[in-house]
Design a protein around this motif. Structure first.
Motif, PDB file in Angstrom:
ATOM      1  N   LEU A 123       0.825  -1.215   0.000  1.00  0.00           N
ATOM      2  CA  LEU A 123       0.000   0.000   0.000  1.00  0.00           C
ATOM      3  C   LEU A 123       0.851   1.254   0.000  1.00  0.00           C
ATOM      4  CD1 LEU A 123      -2.969  -0.849   2.423  1.00  0.00           C
ATOM      5  CD2 LEU A 123      -2.765  -1.260  -0.039  1.00  0.00           C
ATOM      6  N   CYS A 124       1.879   1.252  -0.854  1.00  0.00           N
ATOM      7  CA  CYS A 124       2.776   2.395  -0.940  1.00  0.00           C
ATOM      8  C   CYS A 124       2.080   3.548  -1.657  1.00  0.00           C
ATOM      9  CB  CYS A 124       4.055   1.997  -1.683  1.00  0.00           C
ATOM     10  SG  CYS A 124       5.199   3.367  -1.932  1.00  0.00           S
ATOM     11  N   ARG A 125       1.808   4.624  -0.923  1.00  0.00           N
ATOM     12  CA  ARG A 125       1.119   5.773  -1.513  1.00  0.00           C
ATOM     13  C   ARG A 125       1.965   6.445  -2.590  1.00  0.00           C
ATOM     14  NH1 ARG A 125       0.778   9.764   1.852  1.00  0.00           N
ATOM     15  NH2 ARG A 125       2.103   8.850   3.458  1.00  0.00           N
ATOM     16  N   GLY A 126       3.268   6.489  -2.360  1.00  0.00           N
ATOM     17  CA  GLY A 126       4.142   7.129  -3.345  1.00  0.00           C
ATOM     18  C   GLY A 126       4.122   6.408  -4.673  1.00  0.00           C
ATOM     19  N   ALA A 127       4.144   5.080  -4.630  1.00  0.00           N
ATOM     20  CA  ALA A 127       4.116   4.301  -5.873  1.00  0.00           C
ATOM     21  C   ALA A 127       2.797   4.505  -6.601  1.00  0.00           C
ATOM     22  CB  ALA A 127       4.343   2.827  -5.568  1.00  0.00           C
ATOM     23  N   LEU A 128       1.693   4.504  -5.854  1.00  0.00           N
ATOM     24  CA  LEU A 128       0.389   4.706  -6.499  1.00  0.00           C
ATOM     25  C   LEU A 128       0.297   6.105  -7.085  1.00  0.00           C
ATOM     26  CD1 LEU A 128      -2.456   3.737  -7.141  1.00  0.00           C
ATOM     27  CD2 LEU A 128      -3.168   4.578  -4.889  1.00  0.00           C
ATOM     28  N   ARG A 129       0.741   7.103  -6.357  1.00  0.00           N
ATOM     29  CA  ARG A 129       0.694   8.483  -6.840  1.00  0.00           C
ATOM     30  C   ARG A 129       1.530   8.633  -8.116  1.00  0.00           C
ATOM     31  NH1 ARG A 129       1.481  10.540  -2.296  1.00  0.00           N
ATOM     32  NH2 ARG A 129       3.764  10.568  -2.352  1.00  0.00           N
ATOM     33  N   ARG A 130       2.701   8.019  -8.112  1.00  0.00           N
ATOM     34  CA  ARG A 130       3.577   8.089  -9.282  1.00  0.00           C
ATOM     35  C   ARG A 130       2.956   7.379 -10.481  1.00  0.00           C
ATOM     36  NH1 ARG A 130       9.994   6.432  -8.963  1.00  0.00           N
ATOM     37  NH2 ARG A 130      10.521   6.791 -11.165  1.00  0.00           N
ATOM     38  N   LEU A 131       2.308   6.242 -10.213  1.00  0.00           N
ATOM     39  CA  LEU A 131       1.644   5.510 -11.290  1.00  0.00           C
ATOM     40  C   LEU A 131       0.510   6.318 -11.889  1.00  0.00           C
ATOM     41  CD1 LEU A 131       1.006   2.989 -12.969  1.00  0.00           C
ATOM     42  CD2 LEU A 131      -0.287   2.119 -10.999  1.00  0.00           C
ATOM     43  N   LEU A 132      -0.323   6.899 -11.046  1.00  0.00           N
ATOM     44  CA  LEU A 132      -1.477   7.650 -11.532  1.00  0.00           C
ATOM     45  C   LEU A 132      -1.056   8.815 -12.415  1.00  0.00           C
ATOM     46  CD1 LEU A 132      -3.658   7.681  -8.289  1.00  0.00           C
ATOM     47  CD2 LEU A 132      -4.046   6.333 -10.359  1.00  0.00           C
ATOM     48  N   LYS A 133       0.066   9.442 -12.084  1.00  0.00           N
ATOM     49  CA  LYS A 133       0.549  10.563 -12.886  1.00  0.00           C
ATOM     50  C   LYS A 133       0.993  10.132 -14.278  1.00  0.00           C
ATOM     51  CE  LYS A 133       2.056  13.550  -9.084  1.00  0.00           C
ATOM     52  NZ  LYS A 133       3.226  14.186  -8.411  1.00  0.00           N
ATOM     53  N   ARG A 134       1.313   8.847 -14.436  1.00  0.00           N
ATOM     54  CA  ARG A 134       1.819   8.369 -15.715  1.00  0.00           C
ATOM     55  C   ARG A 134       0.713   7.804 -16.608  1.00  0.00           C
ATOM     56  NH1 ARG A 134       7.410   8.255 -14.931  1.00  0.00           N
ATOM     57  NH2 ARG A 134       7.662   7.450 -17.064  1.00  0.00           N
ATOM     58  N   LEU A 135      -0.509   7.787 -16.100  1.00  0.00           N
ATOM     59  CA  LEU A 135      -1.611   7.190 -16.847  1.00  0.00           C
ATOM     60  C   LEU A 135      -2.415   8.246 -17.593  1.00  0.00           C
ATOM     61  CD1 LEU A 135      -2.917   4.644 -14.187  1.00  0.00           C
ATOM     62  CD2 LEU A 135      -1.509   4.151 -16.199  1.00  0.00           C
ATOM     63  N   PRO A 136      -2.952   7.887 -18.741  1.00  0.00           N
ATOM     64  CA  PRO A 136      -3.821   8.822 -19.465  1.00  0.00           C
ATOM     65  C   PRO A 136      -5.156   8.978 -18.764  1.00  0.00           C
ATOM     66  CG  PRO A 136      -3.757   6.692 -20.583  1.00  0.00           C
ATOM     67  CD  PRO A 136      -2.742   6.628 -19.484  1.00  0.00           C
ATOM     68  N   ASP A 137      -5.913  10.003 -19.185  1.00  0.00           N
ATOM     69  CA  ASP A 137      -7.230  10.237 -18.617  1.00  0.00           C
ATOM     70  C   ASP A 137      -8.087   8.984 -18.711  1.00  0.00           C
ATOM     71  OD1 ASP A 137      -6.497  12.790 -18.081  1.00  0.00           O
ATOM     72  OD2 ASP A 137      -7.479  13.675 -19.834  1.00  0.00           O
ATOM     73  N   PHE A 138      -8.910   8.793 -17.720  1.00  0.00           N
ATOM     74  CA  PHE A 138      -9.826   7.656 -17.571  1.00  0.00           C
ATOM     75  C   PHE A 138      -9.110   6.400 -17.088  1.00  0.00           C
ATOM     76  CE2 PHE A 138     -11.764  10.298 -20.985  1.00  0.00           C
ATOM     77  CZ  PHE A 138     -12.831  10.768 -20.248  1.00  0.00           C
ATOM     78  N   ASP A 139      -7.907   6.141 -17.589  1.00  0.00           N
ATOM     79  CA  ASP A 139      -7.162   4.994 -17.071  1.00  0.00           C
ATOM     80  C   ASP A 139      -6.806   5.220 -15.604  1.00  0.00           C
ATOM     81  OD1 ASP A 139      -7.309   3.809 -19.502  1.00  0.00           O
ATOM     82  OD2 ASP A 139      -5.171   3.898 -19.974  1.00  0.00           O
ATOM     83  N   ASP A 140      -6.516   6.482 -15.253  1.00  0.00           N
ATOM     84  CA  ASP A 140      -6.175   6.756 -13.862  1.00  0.00           C
ATOM     85  C   ASP A 140      -7.380   6.562 -12.949  1.00  0.00           C
ATOM     86  OD1 ASP A 140      -7.499   8.938 -14.915  1.00  0.00           O
ATOM     87  OD2 ASP A 140      -6.324  10.430 -13.819  1.00  0.00           O
ATOM     88  N   VAL A 141      -8.581   6.885 -13.442  1.00  0.00           N
ATOM     89  CA  VAL A 141      -9.794   6.679 -12.656  1.00  0.00           C
ATOM     90  C   VAL A 141     -10.016   5.194 -12.420  1.00  0.00           C
ATOM     91  CG1 VAL A 141     -12.294   6.970 -12.595  1.00  0.00           C
ATOM     92  CG2 VAL A 141     -10.838   8.809 -13.501  1.00  0.00           C
ATOM     93  N   GLU A 142      -9.843   4.403 -13.453  1.00  0.00           N
ATOM     94  CA  GLU A 142     -10.006   2.951 -13.322  1.00  0.00           C
ATOM     95  C   GLU A 142      -8.983   2.368 -12.349  1.00  0.00           C
ATOM     96  OE1 GLU A 142      -9.598  -1.067 -16.103  1.00  0.00           O
ATOM     97  OE2 GLU A 142      -9.959   0.890 -17.049  1.00  0.00           O
ATOM     98  N   THR A 143      -7.763   2.867 -12.417  1.00  0.00           N
ATOM     99  CA  THR A 143      -6.715   2.373 -11.526  1.00  0.00           C
ATOM    100  C   THR A 143      -6.994   2.762 -10.082  1.00  0.00           C
ATOM    101  OG1 THR A 143      -5.064   2.427 -13.290  1.00  0.00           O
ATOM    102  CG2 THR A 143      -4.238   2.427 -11.036  1.00  0.00           C
TER     103      THR A 143
END
Length: 228
Positions: free
Chosen positions: A70-90
């Motif tokens: 449950l690493c918040r930093g990893a999730l935050r970094r991942l979400l920034k690299r995703l296109p719109d809508f993919d980040d919502v799904e993630t």
């Protein structure tokens, strides 16, 4: 250390070799310990993948780290690299991971760090029986944070700490438990539906039946109710 060696190789423009060093170390760490959480190695791994332009591999690795601890930093970094809508799904997938993560206290800590009180309440309501009433460092601020918007979830957390103190006869915590019980009473009026759980008066009756001989606790309860 593998991460230091990888850093030197990256600085020298030898990203492929750096990646090999890190992947060998990660494999060894994972094999040696089921509780392994190598943040420095993971960060080196991410840096290698990014240097090599391996975007899909980087995204998978970021998700794997989040899913593992449950690493918040990893999730935050991942979400920034995703296109719109993919980040919502993630983000939706991430919530499902949190709701199933063990121990539940780690999930609660994640929720309050984000913060996401709705998810925290959902977690408490769906897995109340798993709450460790001994984890007061997490549970006390969690209940306080939930008390206004999610009073039932707050009450269930307070109850878990009360029951732990009484069942284990932790007399040093009776004062805290009495204050938690007073907080439960304060929250009662805001709870229209206990969702199949004992209402406040029934909960107290259950405590009295199970722990009627713990006079020190009931004395603290009287003090708390009198505002002492």
């Amino acid at each position: 250390m593998a991460q230091d060696a990888a850093g030197r190789l990256l600085a020298a423009g030898r990203a492929e070799e750096a990646l090999q060093v890190v992947e060998i170390a990660l494999s060894r760490e994972t094999r040696d310990s089921a509780w392994c959480d190598p943040p420095e190695l993971d960060d080196a791994h991410f840096a290698c993948l990014e240097a090599l332009g391996r975007e899909e591999g980087l995204r998978r690795s970021l998700w794997a780290r989040f899913e593992r601890c449950l690493c918040r930093g990893a999730l935050r970094r991942l979400l920034k690299r995703l296109p719109d809508f993919d980040d919502v799904e993630t983000e939706d997938r991430a919530r499902e991971v949190v709701l199933l993560f063990s121990p539940i206290e780690a999930g609660l800590a994640f929720c309050f760090a984000r913060p996401d009180l709705t998810l925290a309440a959902q977690l408490v309501l769906s897995r109340t029986e798993e709450i460790d009433g001994d984890a007061y460092e997490i549970l006390t601020p969690a209940a306080e944070a939930l008390s206004s918007a999610q009073p039932l979830a707050a009450v269930l957390i307070w109850r878990s700490m009360i029951e732990f103190a009484l069942e284990r006869a932790r007399s040093s915590r009776y004062g805290h438990a009495a204050r938690h019980l007073a907080s439960c009473a304060d929250a009662d009026a805001a709870i229209g539906n206990y969702q199949g759980r004992p209402e406040h008066d029934a909960f107290i009756q259950g405590l009295r039946k199970a722990h009627q001989r713990k006079a020190a606790f009931w004395a603290r309860v009287r003090e708390a109710s009198d505002g002492v």
